[in-house]
Design a protein around this motif. Structure first.
Motif, PDB file in Angstrom:
ATOM      1  N   ILE A 234     -31.495   5.881   2.231  1.00 54.91           N
ATOM      2  CA  ILE A 234     -30.796   5.043   1.251  1.00 54.91           C
ATOM      3  C   ILE A 234     -30.258   5.896   0.104  1.00 54.91           C
ATOM      4  CG2 ILE A 234     -31.102   3.225  -0.467  1.00 54.91           C
ATOM      5  CD1 ILE A 234     -33.047   1.872   1.419  1.00 54.91           C
ATOM      6  N   LYS A 235     -31.041   6.859  -0.340  1.00 55.56           N
ATOM      7  CA  LYS A 235     -30.604   7.738  -1.425  1.00 55.56           C
ATOM      8  C   LYS A 235     -29.331   8.485  -1.038  1.00 55.56           C
ATOM      9  CE  LYS A 235     -33.908   9.836  -3.433  1.00 55.56           C
ATOM     10  NZ  LYS A 235     -35.031  10.791  -3.699  1.00 55.56           N
ATOM     11  N   GLN A 236     -29.315   9.024   0.163  1.00 54.40           N
ATOM     12  CA  GLN A 236     -28.141   9.766   0.613  1.00 54.40           C
ATOM     13  C   GLN A 236     -26.965   8.845   0.901  1.00 54.40           C
ATOM     14  OE1 GLN A 236     -29.222  12.734   3.667  1.00 54.40           O
ATOM     15  NE2 GLN A 236     -31.243  12.839   2.716  1.00 54.40           N
ATOM     16  N   ALA A 237     -27.254   7.637   1.394  1.00 56.28           N
ATOM     17  CA  ALA A 237     -26.175   6.665   1.615  1.00 56.28           C
ATOM     18  C   ALA A 237     -25.502   6.300   0.301  1.00 56.28           C
ATOM     19  CB  ALA A 237     -26.727   5.419   2.300  1.00 56.28           C
ATOM     20  N   SER A 238     -26.304   6.188  -0.763  1.00 57.21           N
ATOM     21  CA  SER A 238     -25.757   5.889  -2.084  1.00 57.21           C
ATOM     22  C   SER A 238     -24.894   7.044  -2.580  1.00 57.21           C
ATOM     23  CB  SER A 238     -26.895   5.618  -3.068  1.00 57.21           C
ATOM     24  OG  SER A 238     -26.397   5.398  -4.375  1.00 57.21           O
TER      25      SER A 238
END
Length: 402
Positions: A234-238
């Motif tokens: 999720i962090k990288q998707a953001s």
């Protein structure tokens, strides 16, 4: 006189209950959890705290026996989990094991508990196999499972015409089951999986699957992982701006994950859960007690599941006057449970605890009013719709081995 005493002794022994079925003065329960791995924030020390709160509340009811809590870290390794479970059974006389995050560990321990006629309270395990082909008369699965998570999200988002999905799944039993159950429901709703990527437990770099997802034409980024893997994805998707191109859906996310990531990274995320601390007065009351012993942290649904499953188990032990696993679980099934955290709950013969589930959307940063105010309720899914029908799982429980 000695002859008469001997006859009386023989008659008494003949009518006495088998030793394995007697209620001990101290009922011992093991919390088998992940204390230091990728699921430690979801379960771990919080699961031990939740178990102690359940014992505290049970003792107030006048139990007639005391309860001792043991704890161990299974390190997400089935062999380590089995070794701890065997030691508890053989040396410590444990009557039940609760929590059991990690599906592979849960399946292995549940089978051992069936053999020993003791109870596996798989409150944090997600594989739907526990109430399917691997069901047992001594297994209880309390919170959720892959069928409820995958189908709940797939059907809800498909109803919004979000029918093209790309899956990023952890490469072990949990990820495979989440992707399978969601894909099946998606196909039934006229949708399709346009791509899939499997990653090992403990992956750090998700750039490749995220780039593939954004270029696939998918409308939904379906994350079939959890814990540290989910947080990293999720962090990288953001960072890659995926949320602006696709709807993110987490097939198994916990409050602790959203807290770790923050609302800036998780806003708009869709999820299904059976417990949210801020849902009503009863969930808030428990959560305040939990936070008081956990440095202000609010409980995850797994923590709530440990509390509720253990409290129901202890009450059934008291009612059945035994720790024999099959008899205790049968006692848990006899009447619906008015659970303060999950609402009205009925335990089925396949071991599934049926209760309502909720579909939430993570709030935007400006919508949050206070600490841990993270979710907006979208819909409530009745238990009979949220969980797989009992006759559809292939459950054929065998009797415990004595």
């Amino acid at each position: 006189m000695r002859w008469a005493v001997a006859l009386f002794s023989i008659a008494f022994l003949t009518n006495a209950a088998p030793a394995a079925e007697l209620l001990p003065p101290v009922v011992k329960v093991g919390v088998l959890t992940d204390m230091s791995g990728p699921f430690a924030d979801q379960v771990g020390a919080g699961s031990v705290a939740a178990a102690r709160l359940a014992v505290e509340d049970f003792q107030r009811e006048g139990a007639g026996f005391s309860v001792e809590i043991l704890q161990a870290d299974h390190q997400n390794k089935p062999d380590v989990g089995l070794a701890a479970a065997r030691r508890w059974l053989d040396v410590d006389g444990v009557s039940a094991i609760v929590d059991l995050p990690n599906s592979a560990v849960a399946l292995a321990v549940a089978n051992l508990m069936r053999e020993r006629d003791r109870v596996a309270l798989a409150s944090s395990a997600m594989t739907s196999e526990l109430t399917g082909k691997s069901c047992a008369p001594t297994t209880v699965q309390w919170v959720s499972d892959t069928w409820a998570q995958g189908r709940g999200l797939a059907r809800s988002l498909a109803a919004e015409e979000l029918k093209r999905w790309y899956f990023v799944a952890v490469d072990y039993a949990l990820g495979a089951a989440l992707e399978r159950d969601a894909t099946t429901a998606l196909a039934e709703a006229g949708g399709e999986a346009v791509g899939s990527f499997r990653h090992p437990l403990g992956a750090g770099d998700f750039s490749s699957p995220l780039l593939a997802a954004t270029g696939s034409g998918a409308q939904v980024l379906a994350l079939a992982n959890t814990g540290a893997d989910l947080i990293n994805a999720i962090k990288q998707a953001s960072e890659f701006g995926v949320a602006g191109k696709m709807t993110p859906a987490a097939l198994f996310i916990q409050l602790s994950d959203v807290h770790a990531l923050g609302l800036e990274a998780t806003q708009g995320l869709r999820l299904v859960t059976g417990f949210y601390w801020d849902r009503d007065e009863r969930t808030r009351a428990f959560s305040r007690r939990f936070a008081a012993v956990m440095n202000g942290r609010m409980p995850t649904e797994d923590h709530a599941g440990v509390y509720s499953a253990l409290l129901a188990y202890l009450r059934a032990v008291r009612d059945a006057r035994t720790v024999a696993g099959g008899e205790v679980v049968a006692a848990m099934r006899r009447a619906p449970i008015d659970d303060p955290l999950f609402g009205p709950t009925q335990l089925r013969r396949d071991g599934r605890a049926v209760h309502a589930m909720q579909l939430y959307e993570v709030k935007k940063p400006g919508e949050s009013r206070y600490a841990y105010d993270y979710y907006r309720l979208v819909a409530t899914l009745p238990g009979e719709q949220a969980f797989r029908p009992e006759n559809a799982g292939g459950c054929a429980p065998t009797q415990p081995r004595q």
